[in-house]
Design a protein around this motif. Structure first.
Motif, PDB file in Angstrom:
ATOM      1  N   TYR A  24      44.162  40.649  37.519  1.00 57.02           N
ATOM      2  CA  TYR A  24      42.721  39.862  37.868  1.00 57.02           C
ATOM      3  C   TYR A  24      41.697  40.321  36.536  1.00 57.02           C
ATOM      4  CZ  TYR A  24      38.224  38.975  39.839  1.00 57.02           C
ATOM      5  OH  TYR A  24      36.998  38.631  40.094  1.00 57.02           O
ATOM      6  N   ILE A  51      43.614  31.889  41.925  1.00 56.11           N
ATOM      7  CA  ILE A  51      42.389  31.764  41.306  1.00 56.11           C
ATOM      8  C   ILE A  51      42.167  32.675  40.251  1.00 56.11           C
ATOM      9  CG2 ILE A  51      41.710  33.863  42.851  1.00 56.11           C
ATOM     10  CD1 ILE A  51      39.638  30.764  42.400  1.00 56.11           C
ATOM     11  N   TYR A  52      42.965  33.436  39.828  1.00 56.79           N
ATOM     12  CA  TYR A  52      42.872  33.993  38.549  1.00 56.79           C
ATOM     13  C   TYR A  52      42.960  33.135  37.097  1.00 56.79           C
ATOM     14  CZ  TYR A  52      43.888  38.116  41.555  1.00 56.79           C
ATOM     15  OH  TYR A  52      44.113  39.116  42.527  1.00 56.79           O
ATOM     16  N   TRP A  79      44.835  30.144  47.334  1.00 56.46           N
ATOM     17  CA  TRP A  79      43.350  30.285  47.282  1.00 56.46           C
ATOM     18  C   TRP A  79      42.778  29.684  48.557  1.00 56.46           C
ATOM     19  CZ3 TRP A  79      40.378  33.733  46.488  1.00 56.46           C
ATOM     20  CH2 TRP A  79      39.091  33.571  46.255  1.00 56.46           C
ATOM     21  N   HIS A 110      45.494  34.783  50.386  1.00 49.41           N
ATOM     22  CA  HIS A 110      44.426  35.331  49.767  1.00 49.41           C
ATOM     23  C   HIS A 110      43.565  36.029  50.536  1.00 49.41           C
ATOM     24  CE1 HIS A 110      43.314  36.122  45.214  1.00 49.41           C
ATOM     25  NE2 HIS A 110      42.922  37.150  45.823  1.00 49.41           N
ATOM     26  N   ASN A 140      44.060  40.931  52.489  1.00 53.74           N
ATOM     27  CA  ASN A 140      42.633  41.132  52.933  1.00 53.74           C
ATOM     28  C   ASN A 140      42.629  40.747  54.364  1.00 53.74           C
ATOM     29  OD1 ASN A 140      41.230  41.858  50.588  1.00 53.74           O
ATOM     30  ND2 ASN A 140      41.929  39.682  49.908  1.00 53.74           N
TER      31      ASN A 140
END
Ligand SMILES: NC(=O)C1=CN([C@@H]2O[C@H](COP(=O)(O)OP(=O)(O)OC[C@H]3O[C@@H](n4cnc5c(N)ncnc54)[C@H](OP(=O)(O)O)[C@@H]3O)[C@@H](O)[C@H]2O)C=CC1
Ligand SMILES: O=C1CO[C@H](CO)[C@@H](O)[C@@H]1O
Length: 274
Positions: A24, A51-52, A79, A110, A140
């Motif tokens: 990241y 998303i990176y 994402w 994610h 998460n």
């Protein structure tokens, strides 16, 4: 785990190296060189995400490294705005194309968000069944998200990747994951470098002749947690992998557990609703 290639066996039998390499905020030539250096040093597990914005360069570095594909473990993530059944399948194809890989080792949701993760998980199960991914998991997810997901799903996630470091030890989530054969994986394991001067860690590090970062990463591994430190600095990439000549005592692990303050460097999953 005694060496950098050592693996945990996930709940579907797939082997995943305990130590991975985070990417990241690593972009352009920096991420390309960092991933090549990491593979040269011996890392066999690379963590990226749509998303990176670096999947293409991560894939290029993997191909140019010369390492055999079957010896590498590559994770990417779906994402938030791509959650949903059809959009997941589309986003997966895009990630796979950008990475230039036929099969992704591990695909993660994610963030849970609020109401689409079950539908998304159905698409993940399809990707798994058709053999496009070797394993599927989440990131998460709090206990309540996992309980909700497990109520209707055919497959138990192999992994839950969450923020975890000495200031956020995630003991309750760890216990829940252990009970359900979900391997816990830590992101921001070094708390982004904020703990290198912490007095207890400095003292423990001196005892082993190691650096603070090495002691923190060893604490993750000795707790049975897969971890993915990020660095774009060659000497730190090496430092973070030079962990396999020592182990912490139970007392040192407890002392570091005692640093918990329920403090985060990232967003709380219950606050990121989309
Ligand atoms: N699933 C999710 O929601 C999330 C996943 N992640 C994943 O987890 C990975 C790791 O987390 P990340 O947030 O990057 O944080 P880390 O805890 O890995 O810390 C990275 C930072 O610490 C520095 N650093 C690395 N090694 C050392 C060292 N030995 N001594 C001192 N400083 C050091 C790096 O600097 P430098 O690079 O300049 O060397 C960088 O600034 C990410 O890269 C990503 O792959 C991260 C956030 C969220
Ligand atoms: O992995 C991560 C880092 O990047 C994202 C933001 O751009 C975070 O939301 C995420 O958890």
């Amino acid at each position: 785990m005694g060496n950098i290639a050592d693996t945990t066996v996930l709940n579907n039998g797939v082997q995943m190296p305990w130590l991975g390499f985070g990417t990241y905020k690593a972009e352009g030539n920096e991420v390309y060189e960092a991933v090549k250096t990491a593979i040269e040093v011996g890392y066999r597990h690379i963590d990226t995400a749509a998303i990176y914005g670096n999947e293409e360069l991560v894939g290029q570095a993997i191909r140019d490294s010369g390492a055999a594909r079957e010896n590498l473990f590559v994770t990417t993530k779906l994402w938030n705005q791509d959650q949903g059944y059809d959009s997941t399948l589309r986003a997966f194809e895009e990630s796979r194309k950008r990475l230039g890989l036929d099969i992704i080792d591990l695909y993660l949701i994610h963030w849970p968000g609020k109401d689409k993760y079950k539908e998304t998980w159905k698409a993940f199960e399809r990707l798994y069944e058709e053999g496009s991914v070797r394993a599927i998991g989440v990131s998460n997810f709090q206990v309540h998200h996992l309980e909700d997901l497990l109520k209707d799903s055919n497959m138990v996630p192999v992994i839950n990747q969450v923020e975890l470091h000495p200031r956020l030890t995630q003991q309750e989530l760890h216990q829940y994951c252990r009970e359900h054969q979900i391997q816990l994986e830590s992101w921001s394991p070094l708390m982004k470098g904020k703990l290198t001067e912490q007095a207890d860690i400095v003292e423990i590090a001196a005892k082993y002749g190691k650096t603070s970062s090495q002691v923190i990463l060893r604490w993750h591994l000795d707790r049975g947690i897969v971890t993915i430190p990020k660095s774009v600095t060659a000497h730190r990439i090496r430092e973070n992998a030079d962990l396999f000549d020592f182990e912490l005592t139970a007392e040192d692990i407890e002392r570091i557990n005692g640093l918990h303050l329920d403090e985060r460097v990232g967003t709380h999953p219950d606050k990121l609703l989309f």
